[in-house]
Scaffold this motif. Sequence first.
Motif, mmCIF file in Angstrom:
data_model
loop_
_atom_site.group_PDB
_atom_site.id
_atom_site.type_symbol
_atom_site.label_atom_id
_atom_site.label_comp_id
_atom_site.label_asym_id
_atom_site.label_seq_id
_atom_site.Cartn_x
_atom_site.Cartn_y
_atom_site.Cartn_z
ATOM 1 N N VAL A 1 0.854 -1.179 0.000
ATOM 2 C CA VAL A 1 0.000 0.000 0.000
ATOM 3 C C VAL A 1 0.896 1.239 0.000
ATOM 4 C CG1 VAL A 1 -1.825 1.258 1.194
ATOM 5 C CG2 VAL A 1 -1.794 -1.247 1.239
ATOM 6 N N VAL A 2 0.833 2.002 -1.074
ATOM 7 C CA VAL A 2 1.613 3.237 -1.208
ATOM 8 C C VAL A 2 0.660 4.393 -0.926
ATOM 9 C CG1 VAL A 2 3.096 4.610 -2.706
ATOM 10 C CG2 VAL A 2 2.997 2.112 -2.979
ATOM 11 N N PHE A 3 0.953 5.208 0.097
ATOM 12 C CA PHE A 3 -0.013 6.237 0.477
ATOM 13 C C PHE A 3 0.698 7.466 1.028
ATOM 14 C CE2 PHE A 3 0.795 3.852 4.297
ATOM 15 C CZ PHE A 3 0.671 4.737 5.348
ATOM 16 N N GLY A 4 -0.097 8.519 1.189
ATOM 17 C CA GLY A 4 0.436 9.773 1.699
ATOM 18 C C GLY A 4 0.391 10.840 0.624
ATOM 19 N N SER A 5 1.498 11.480 0.401
ATOM 20 C CA SER A 5 1.560 12.627 -0.490
ATOM 21 C C SER A 5 1.408 12.254 -1.961
ATOM 22 C CB SER A 5 2.889 13.340 -0.289
ATOM 23 O OG SER A 5 3.055 14.369 -1.233
ATOM 24 N N PHE A 6 0.875 13.211 -2.743
ATOM 25 C CA PHE A 6 0.916 13.103 -4.204
ATOM 26 C C PHE A 6 2.358 12.915 -4.666
ATOM 27 C CE2 PHE A 6 -3.281 14.725 -3.746
ATOM 28 C CZ PHE A 6 -3.947 14.560 -4.950
ATOM 29 N N HIS A 7 3.325 13.471 -3.918
ATOM 30 C CA HIS A 7 4.741 13.365 -4.279
ATOM 31 C C HIS A 7 5.277 11.948 -4.085
ATOM 32 C CE1 HIS A 7 5.314 17.700 -4.783
ATOM 33 N NE2 HIS A 7 4.655 17.875 -3.652
ATOM 34 N N THR A 8 4.528 11.104 -3.433
ATOM 35 C CA THR A 8 4.901 9.694 -3.280
ATOM 36 C C THR A 8 4.131 8.807 -4.255
ATOM 37 O OG1 THR A 8 5.386 10.043 -0.930
ATOM 38 C CG2 THR A 8 5.032 7.772 -1.650
ATOM 39 N N VAL A 9 2.821 9.033 -4.360
ATOM 40 C CA VAL A 9 1.991 8.213 -5.236
ATOM 41 C C VAL A 9 2.314 8.473 -6.707
ATOM 42 C CG1 VAL A 9 -0.383 7.706 -5.930
ATOM 43 C CG2 VAL A 9 0.177 8.015 -3.506
ATOM 44 N N GLY A 10 2.606 9.732 -7.058
ATOM 45 C CA GLY A 10 2.965 10.034 -8.446
ATOM 46 C C GLY A 10 4.186 9.256 -8.924
ATOM 47 N N PRO A 11 5.311 9.306 -8.195
ATOM 48 C CA PRO A 11 6.461 8.489 -8.585
ATOM 49 C C PRO A 11 6.158 6.992 -8.607
ATOM 50 C CG PRO A 11 7.162 10.209 -7.085
ATOM 51 C CD PRO A 11 5.662 10.274 -7.128
ATOM 52 N N ALA A 12 5.256 6.538 -7.733
ATOM 53 C CA ALA A 12 4.888 5.114 -7.748
ATOM 54 C C ALA A 12 4.172 4.751 -9.040
ATOM 55 C CB ALA A 12 4.020 4.781 -6.537
ATOM 56 N N LEU A 13 3.319 5.630 -9.527
ATOM 57 C CA LEU A 13 2.655 5.392 -10.810
ATOM 58 C C LEU A 13 3.682 5.237 -11.920
ATOM 59 C CD1 LEU A 13 -0.284 7.954 -10.583
ATOM 60 C CD2 LEU A 13 -0.549 5.491 -10.875
ATOM 61 N N GLU A 14 4.651 6.146 -11.947
ATOM 62 C CA GLU A 14 5.696 6.061 -12.983
ATOM 63 C C GLU A 14 6.504 4.780 -12.826
ATOM 64 O OE1 GLU A 14 7.313 10.090 -14.624
ATOM 65 O OE2 GLU A 14 7.509 10.143 -12.445
ATOM 66 N N TRP A 15 6.859 4.443 -11.604
ATOM 67 C CA TRP A 15 7.681 3.259 -11.342
ATOM 68 C C TRP A 15 6.963 1.987 -11.778
ATOM 69 C CZ3 TRP A 15 7.559 -0.996 -7.966
ATOM 70 C CH2 TRP A 15 8.797 -1.630 -7.719
ATOM 71 N N LEU A 16 5.647 1.979 -11.609
ATOM 72 C CA LEU A 16 4.844 0.822 -12.011
ATOM 73 C C LEU A 16 4.463 0.848 -13.486
ATOM 74 C CD1 LEU A 16 2.503 0.656 -8.886
ATOM 75 C CD2 LEU A 16 4.146 -1.115 -9.564
ATOM 76 N N GLY A 17 4.853 1.922 -14.183
ATOM 77 C CA GLY A 17 4.559 2.023 -15.608
ATOM 78 C C GLY A 17 3.120 2.332 -15.903
ATOM 79 N N LEU A 18 2.441 3.072 -14.997
ATOM 80 C CA LEU A 18 1.042 3.406 -15.160
ATOM 81 C C LEU A 18 0.878 4.851 -15.616
ATOM 82 C CD1 LEU A 18 -0.332 1.736 -11.917
ATOM 83 C CD2 LEU A 18 -0.311 0.792 -14.231
ATOM 84 N N ASP A 19 -0.275 5.155 -16.221
ATOM 85 C CA ASP A 19 -0.543 6.461 -16.783
ATOM 86 C C ASP A 19 -1.448 7.254 -15.841
ATOM 87 O OD1 ASP A 19 -0.991 8.659 -18.368
ATOM 88 O OD2 ASP A 19 -2.303 7.633 -19.791
ATOM 89 N N ALA A 20 -0.948 8.371 -15.345
ATOM 90 C CA ALA A 20 -1.771 9.205 -14.467
ATOM 91 C C ALA A 20 -2.689 10.123 -15.241
ATOM 92 C CB ALA A 20 -0.869 10.047 -13.550
ATOM 93 N N ALA A 21 -2.450 10.291 -16.526
ATOM 94 C CA ALA A 21 -3.185 11.293 -17.297
ATOM 95 C C ALA A 21 -4.337 10.711 -18.093
ATOM 96 C CB ALA A 21 -2.233 12.013 -18.263
ATOM 97 N N GLY A 22 -4.472 9.405 -18.105
ATOM 98 C CA GLY A 22 -5.536 8.817 -18.908
ATOM 99 C C GLY A 22 -6.898 9.195 -18.375
ATOM 100 N N GLY A 23 -7.844 9.451 -19.243
ATOM 101 C CA GLY A 23 -9.179 9.803 -18.807
ATOM 102 C C GLY A 23 -10.208 9.161 -19.637
#
Length: 429
Positions: free
Chosen positions: A407-429
Amino acid sequence: MTRGLRFDSLQDWLDWQQRLHPKSIDLGLGRVQQVLARMGLGRPADVVLTIGGTNGKGSVVAYLDAILRQAGFAVGTFTSPHLVHYRERIRTGGVPVADADLMAAFGRIDEARGDTSLTFFEWNALAAFSILERAGVDVAVLEVGLGGRLDAVNAVDADVAAIVSVGLDHCEWLGTTLEEIGREKAGIFRRGRPAGFGDRQMPWSVAAAATEAGARLKRLGIDFDFVERPDGWDYVGTGSRRRELPLPSLGGAAQLGNAATALAVIEAAEPGLLVPDDAVRAGLARARLAGRFQVVAGTPEWILDVAHNPDAARVLARSLDMRSCRGRTVGVCGMLAHKDVEAVAQVMSPRIDAWIAVGIDAPRGLDAAALAARLGSAIGIEARPAQAAAAGLEKARSLARDADRVVVFGSFHTVGPALEWLGLDAAGG
């Protein structure tokens, strides 16, 4: 004569904006209103929906965006902060704004502002207003950045304003009690216009502010609600009911309340917005929002959530309790220094078997050692420090077994890098 752009890269613009104003947070509407007038900007859309609150704002915006687009409306959204890319903050038709359009908007603001100094967020809000107006969207859905009364978003009058929840966060700017914070957030209400509140517990100050403003307040549990069914749920509104709706696509224990709040906003906007049930069903099923109880299937399973205050941590805890796990839970936590780390840790401690404290290299960010020390003081555990997010995620992967979850939680500054590290897209809508 229009001068050329001050910078030719988006990152140069953003770096400059962060240094320009003497305070990173300087609440007030005067500067934004002045520059709006100089730019000749009116309303960013025919219909403006403003969403405030401590937690749940992003989810309500995501539902509104998806549902209204399914109903055939051209929708623009403004949200903050971003997870990976700044352009996530401004979208039209679900698509993040292009760098070139952002820089052009910054150029228009720069030319109009004269010697007016703007905060980083004020640049962002003005750019959103300009871009959405030029895009000619039918509906602008605006998320309040901080508080409400003095937030830059409040420079635009909302046709419908909603507060999703009130909790203790940003206390140094908004007040130290729920009543003080509620009054600040209720500053987005407008005379004679609908207002909503999306939680069953409401500070009296919100009702008082609505009465003083002459706003027509509707509350979850009193004026609108949701009814769970074995195969979905019903929305019960003011003289209306939407039946047999699918469960929201976003995960977590708070999502039925958030979805009901979005439907209450749409109901309040009638007849300007007429949305058929089919569009509601399709929008609920298709709404996307990264980093809100986002489950990434695999062995181990990863769960990402930007819970960074006690109320959000309690929702995350309930969501974890509702989701079975055969093994252990490894927690990767990163937080800003002004957040209530101790209260978040106490809520999450019964659900976390091993802790990793991740440092944040950003203004007001806690380094790994400082966060680990605060976690140890709060809950008496030894958190493994990892100064960079990637290092903490690697450490979590090495600790976790196939039956475990991270479970990765807390700041956007932590979850955002986790998305990149996992190869996921934060901008998809």
